[in-house]
Design a protein around this motif. Structure first.
Motif, PDB file in Angstrom:
ATOM      1  N   ASP A  98      -8.093  13.073   4.801  1.00 17.03           N
ATOM      2  CA  ASP A  98      -8.693  13.227   3.465  1.00 17.03           C
ATOM      3  C   ASP A  98      -9.576  14.420   3.241  1.00 17.03           C
ATOM      4  O   ASP A  98     -10.619  14.267   2.946  1.00 17.03           O
ATOM      5  CB  ASP A  98      -9.504  11.708   3.214  1.00 17.03           C
ATOM      6  N   SER A 107     -16.851   3.120   8.472  1.00  9.18           N
ATOM      7  CA  SER A 107     -16.075   1.939   8.222  1.00  9.18           C
ATOM      8  C   SER A 107     -17.369   0.957   8.524  1.00  9.18           C
ATOM      9  O   SER A 107     -18.623   1.202   9.070  1.00  9.18           O
ATOM     10  CB  SER A 107     -15.076   1.526   9.209  1.00  9.18           C
ATOM     11  N   GLU A 165      -7.641  -0.586  14.073  1.00 10.28           N
ATOM     12  CA  GLU A 165      -8.195  -0.210  12.962  1.00 10.28           C
ATOM     13  C   GLU A 165      -9.226   1.069  12.911  1.00 10.28           C
ATOM     14  O   GLU A 165      -9.270   1.697  12.039  1.00 10.28           O
ATOM     15  CB  GLU A 165      -8.985  -1.415  12.307  1.00 10.28           C
ATOM     16  N   ALA A 175      -8.859   4.367  10.474  1.00  6.26           N
ATOM     17  CA  ALA A 175      -9.791   4.571   9.715  1.00  6.26           C
ATOM     18  C   ALA A 175     -10.493   6.215  10.121  1.00  6.26           C
ATOM     19  O   ALA A 175     -10.806   7.077   9.057  1.00  6.26           O
ATOM     20  CB  ALA A 175     -11.310   3.941  10.100  1.00  6.26           C
ATOM     21  N   HIS A 197       0.860  -1.288  -0.117  1.00  5.59           N
ATOM     22  CA  HIS A 197       0.098  -0.133   0.158  1.00  5.59           C
ATOM     23  C   HIS A 197       0.788   1.400  -0.013  1.00  5.59           C
ATOM     24  O   HIS A 197       1.973   1.240   0.555  1.00  5.59           O
ATOM     25  CB  HIS A 197      -0.897  -0.160   1.131  1.00  5.59           C
ATOM     26  N   ARG A 241       0.894   6.735   3.546  1.00  2.00           N
ATOM     27  CA  ARG A 241      -0.017   7.836   3.782  1.00  2.00           C
ATOM     28  C   ARG A 241       0.696   9.243   3.744  1.00  2.00           C
ATOM     29  O   ARG A 241       1.806   9.231   4.312  1.00  2.00           O
ATOM     30  CB  ARG A 241      -0.688   7.701   4.810  1.00  2.00           C
ATOM     31  N   TYR A 299      -4.777  -1.137   6.509  1.00  2.00           N
ATOM     32  CA  TYR A 299      -6.126  -1.030   6.490  1.00  2.00           C
ATOM     33  C   TYR A 299      -6.603   0.202   5.478  1.00  2.00           C
ATOM     34  O   TYR A 299      -5.715   1.129   5.325  1.00  2.00           O
ATOM     35  CB  TYR A 299      -6.481  -0.361   7.970  1.00  2.00           C
ATOM     36  N   ARG A 300      -7.557  -0.402   4.601  1.00  2.49           N
ATOM     37  CA  ARG A 300      -8.091   0.942   3.915  1.00  2.49           C
ATOM     38  C   ARG A 300      -9.567   0.581   4.065  1.00  2.49           C
ATOM     39  O   ARG A 300     -10.164  -0.472   4.340  1.00  2.49           O
ATOM     40  CB  ARG A 300      -7.918   0.642   2.499  1.00  2.49           C
ATOM     41  N   ARG A 301     -10.334   1.921   3.885  1.00  6.79           N
ATOM     42  CA  ARG A 301     -11.810   2.048   4.164  1.00  6.79           C
ATOM     43  C   ARG A 301     -12.401   0.848   3.787  1.00  6.79           C
ATOM     44  O   ARG A 301     -12.217   0.269   2.331  1.00  6.79           O
ATOM     45  CB  ARG A 301     -12.460   3.221   3.577  1.00  6.79           C
ATOM     46  N   ASP A 302     -13.176  -0.163   4.699  1.00 10.63           N
ATOM     47  CA  ASP A 302     -13.810  -1.161   4.051  1.00 10.63           C
ATOM     48  C   ASP A 302     -15.110  -1.271   3.858  1.00 10.63           C
ATOM     49  O   ASP A 302     -15.753  -2.575   3.734  1.00 10.63           O
ATOM     50  CB  ASP A 302     -13.633  -2.275   5.246  1.00 10.63           C
ATOM     51  N   ASP A 316      -7.552   8.284   8.575  1.00 11.25           N
ATOM     52  CA  ASP A 316      -7.497   8.663   7.469  1.00 11.25           C
ATOM     53  C   ASP A 316      -8.747   9.608   6.797  1.00 11.25           C
ATOM     54  O   ASP A 316      -8.618  10.570   5.996  1.00 11.25           O
ATOM     55  CB  ASP A 316      -7.907   7.101   6.619  1.00 11.25           C
TER      56      ASP A 316
END
Length: 413
Positions: free
Chosen positions: A310, A144, A299, A303, A8, A11, A95-98, A306
């Motif tokens: 963003d 999430s 997580e 989340a 990944h 960030r 972890y990425r948005r799930d 992030d």
């Protein structure tokens, strides 16, 4: 031979990274100088800490100077290592948005209307339009799989619609708040009502979105069944007028940039938030370094972080209205804020109204949000013991906010 999946990308955040690093390193690396100040009994600028400082000075005097200096240096390095460990742990976390956004049922420019109703949502579930802030992305309400207010509501008797403003494009860079409220928001309201079979909508605004929702409720009262303002400022001078004026003055140095780009950059906005607590990054990433790997808290932290990083730009005219007119001139609190030439007047709201004022909010001072509850006739007021973001995604949010909010929306549909 198996092929390894690409790592990944690292960030960018916490944004602006240089500012957070500088602030944290300044605090930690100034420890030796602080020790000298303690020994020399230099003047105190925090009178409420005088007694604790005196006790600390007595303790320090009982230890050999060289030994104390070595221990301070060792502790400084330990804390620096923990902070940087937490920072790198976050920046490299897999972890990425799930969760994926629903397909938009309406779109105009960068704005999308998302319908979170599912096959399990009852046909008679009250439709509710959620209006987030323009400053941060709207998916804080759908953070999430574990922390999603709108998905929880969809599974518990409400049909949520979320107006996702998106990042401003060439068209939106020329927008004012009138274009947002009397334009995009009003048209999104019509689209949501049509999708709901012409039923009146509940209207929930979060933070700045509460101000936008208030303007829409005044313009289109026939479209709405009720109004909810979550952590929404109104009187920007009620709690700390000098602080609000400093926030407004922050805009000045960025005027050349805004004239050139047509927008206030993300990192400028993040710098403004960082001033609320310059040591926040040091504290939270140091704590993050100690969380056990694989725990849900890890997580959840990633989340949320992030989402915080963003950010989206703010069109120049809107930035001037928000920072200059709201924070600087307090146009909302003074009854002077105009949308399409008409003052936005809380006292004109006749809808059943709920104002939720989180008691631990450090972004919107409770006094500012309480002013809105005071201004709307017969408004109901809740004051959960949560913070600005915690009221949406914390461990206590479901019990203290989500469930009572669902009950209120159903009762006032």
């Amino acid at each position: 031979m198996s092929r390894r999946s690409p790592p990944h990308p690292r960030r960018q955040g916490p944004r602006p990274l240089g500012l957070h690093l500088a602030a944290s390193l300044t605090v930690l690396l100034s420890s030796p100088a602080g020790l000298q100040s303690l020994r020399s009994a230099s003047p105190r600028w925090r009178p409420e800490l005088a007694e604790r400082a005196a006790a600390l000075a007595r303790d320090a005097a009982s230890v050999p100077a060289d030994a104390l200096a070595r221990e301070v240096d060792r502790e400084m390095r330990r804390r620096l290592d923990r902070f940087l460990t937490g920072l790198e742990r976050y920046r490299h976390h897999p972890y990425r948005r799930d969760v994926a956004d629903p397909e938009p049922l309406w779109q105009e420019g960068s704005a999308r209307l998302l319908d979170y109703g599912t096959a399990e949502t009852p046909a008679d579930a009250p439709p509710v339009l959620f209006v987030p802030s323009l400053v941060n992305r709207g998916y804080i309400l759908d953070l999430s799989a574990r922390k999603s207010l709108v998905r929880w509501l969809a599974g518990n008797g409400v049909r949520p619609f979320l107006l996702d403003w998106g990042a401003p494009g060439p068209l939106e860079r020329g927008f004012t708040l009138t274009d947002i409220v009397a334009g995009r928001l009003c048209r999104a309201t019509v689209a949501a009502s049509k999708a709901a079979g012409g039923r009146k909508l509940g209207l929930v605004g979060y933070c700045m979105g509460g101000l936008l929702a208030l303007g829409a409720a005044q313009r289109q009262p026939e479209c709405f069944a009720n109004l909810v303002a979550l952590a929404t400022p109104w009187d920007f001078h009620a709690d700390d007028k000098p602080g609000a004026l400093r926030t407004a003055a922050f805009l000045g140095p960025f005027e050349p940039t805004m004239r050139l780009l047509g927008e206030l950059p993300v990192d400028a906005i993040q710098t403004l938030f960082a001033q609320l607590d310059p040591q926040l990054a040091l504290k939270k990433f140091s704590r993050f370094a100690l969380l056990p790997e694989g725990s849900p808290e890890v997580e959840d932290f990633v989340a949320l972080e992030d989402w915080l990083n963003d950010g989206i730009t703010l069109p120049s005219a809107i930035a001037r209205e928000c920072l200059g007119a709201w924070y600087g001139q307090n146009e909302t609190g003074r009854g002077c804020w105009l949308v399409a030439g008409r003052p936005v007047e809380p006292r004109e709201v006749e809808l059943p109204t709920l104002v939720v004022v989180p008691a631990k909010d450090r972004i919107v001072p409770p006094a500012s949000a309480n002013a809105l509850a005071d201004a709307v006739p017969r408004a109901e007021r809740w004051t959960p013991s949560l913070g600005h973001i915690g009221m949406i995604v914390s461990g206590g949010a479901e019990q203290r906010v989500w469930t009572p909010l669902r009950d209120w929306l159903v009762a006032h549909a």
